[in-house]
Design an enzyme around this catalytic site. Structure first.
Site, short mmCIF file in Angstrom:
data_model
loop_
_atom_site.label_atom_id
_atom_site.label_comp_id
_atom_site.label_asym_id
_atom_site.label_seq_id
_atom_site.Cartn_x
_atom_site.Cartn_y
_atom_site.Cartn_z
N ASN A 10 0.86 -1.18 0.00
CA ASN A 10 0.00 0.00 0.00
C ASN A 10 0.90 1.24 0.00
OD1 ASN A 10 -1.80 2.06 0.60
ND2 ASN A 10 -2.17 1.38 2.71
N LYS A 12 0.04 4.34 -0.15
CA LYS A 12 -0.55 5.52 0.49
C LYS A 12 -0.34 6.76 -0.39
CE LYS A 12 0.09 3.19 4.83
NZ LYS A 12 0.15 3.26 6.29
N HIS A 95 -9.40 0.80 5.27
CA HIS A 95 -8.04 0.92 5.83
C HIS A 95 -8.10 1.79 7.09
CE1 HIS A 95 -3.92 2.30 6.39
NE2 HIS A 95 -3.59 1.14 5.85
N GLU A 97 -6.47 4.21 8.12
CA GLU A 97 -6.41 5.67 7.90
C GLU A 97 -7.74 6.20 7.38
OE1 GLU A 97 -2.75 5.34 5.72
OE2 GLU A 97 -1.86 4.72 7.62
N GLU A 167 -5.00 -5.39 10.64
CA GLU A 167 -3.97 -4.38 10.84
C GLU A 167 -4.23 -3.65 12.16
OE1 GLU A 167 -2.15 -3.04 6.87
OE2 GLU A 167 -4.00 -1.94 7.11
N GLY A 173 2.68 1.99 10.79
CA GLY A 173 3.58 3.14 10.65
C GLY A 173 4.31 3.50 11.93
N SER A 213 3.74 -2.35 10.20
CA SER A 213 5.20 -2.38 10.39
C SER A 213 5.85 -3.70 9.96
CB SER A 213 5.56 -2.03 11.84
OG SER A 213 5.16 -0.70 12.13
#
Ligand code: PGA
Length: 250
Positions: A10, A12, A95, A97, A167, A173, A213
């Site tokens: 991904n 982003k 996702h 985010e 996730e 991240g 990560s």
């Protein structure tokens, strides 16, 4: 393990067009002779060009998000037919985010999952708990709400074409990867939830990817776990070398 395995990247909101094309060239070069299924999620503006570059290779392309309507006055959104038209096979739905930065709810995510199936796009549905939810022992509850929400009204036939990405938000991240044991337990939980909805057969054949990560130095332990069928990689998928190292895990 007998299930389909997927190694997804991904990107982003990173990369210029030139960098994006260069990264794809590097991946295609490095994947010669490799038969693993790889999916990349580039930014919208490059998706069609990258899908054309990847046609007939082991790399499939997906979009990072989409709207659920076929068309309409939705400035700044992209529709499911646009995703298809760009040559994308997959779409990321929900996702973390999207959920936590842009406020997407389980209800909105369900509409997007429905739309993906309606238009023949394979959704990779993302779920995962926040740090305080884990610390308060609410992980199971959160996964249950997210899985039930995403699959509300989805037929077993459609559900059998989905992929789940677990996730944990605290691992995305942050450099704090979940231990293989934590991830494997959560994946088992996801599978139990799918089994409650659709039966054991479907649950056992649905790929569940881990994300958060993932790096070349922690992939082996994760991949060794029975319930982990691949990974969804953010940061480490932005460089051909590190993503290739992850994809080639033994
Ligand atoms: P990360 O991102 O690998 O950079 O933690 C994962 C993701 O957001 O899918």
């Amino acid at each position: 393990m007998g299930r389909r395995e997927i190694f997804a990247g991904n990107w982003k909101m990173y990369k210029t067009r030139e960098e994006a094309v260069g990264l794809v060239r590097g991946l295609l070069e490095g994947l010669k002779g490799i038969s693993r299924e790889v999916v990349i999620f580039p930014p919208y503006p490059y998706a069609a060009e990258i899908a054309a570059m990847c046609r007939g290779t082991v790399i499939s392309v997906g979009m990072q998000n989409m709207h659920f309507e076929k068309e309409g006055a939705f400035t700044g959104e992209i529709s499911p037919p646009m995703v298809k038209d760009s040559g994308c096979r997959y779409v990321l739905i929900g996702h973390s985010e999207r959920r936590h930065v842009f406020g997407e709810t389980d209800d909105l995510i369900n509409k997007k999952v429905r739309a993906a199936f309606e238009f023949g796009i394979e959704p990779i549905i993302c779920v995962g708990e926040l740090l305080d939810e884990r610390e308060n022992g609410q992980t199971g509850q959160v996964l249950s709400r997210q899985i039930k929400g995403a699959f509300d009204g989805i037929s077993a036939e459609n559900a059998s074409r989905s992929v789940i990405a677990y996730e944990p938000v605290w691992a995305i991240g942050t450099g704090k990867v979940a231990t293989p044991e934590i991830a494997d337990d959560a994946h088992r939980e996801v599978r139990n939830l799918l089994s409650d909805l659709y039966g054991r057969g479907l649950a056992d054949s649905t790929p569940v990817l881990y994300g958060g990560s993932v790096k070349p130095d922690n992939i082996s332990g994760l991949y060794a776990k029975d319930n982990i069928d691949g990974v969804l990689v953010g940061g480490a998928s932005l460089k051909a070398d590190s993503f290739l190292e992850i994809i080639k895990v033994k």
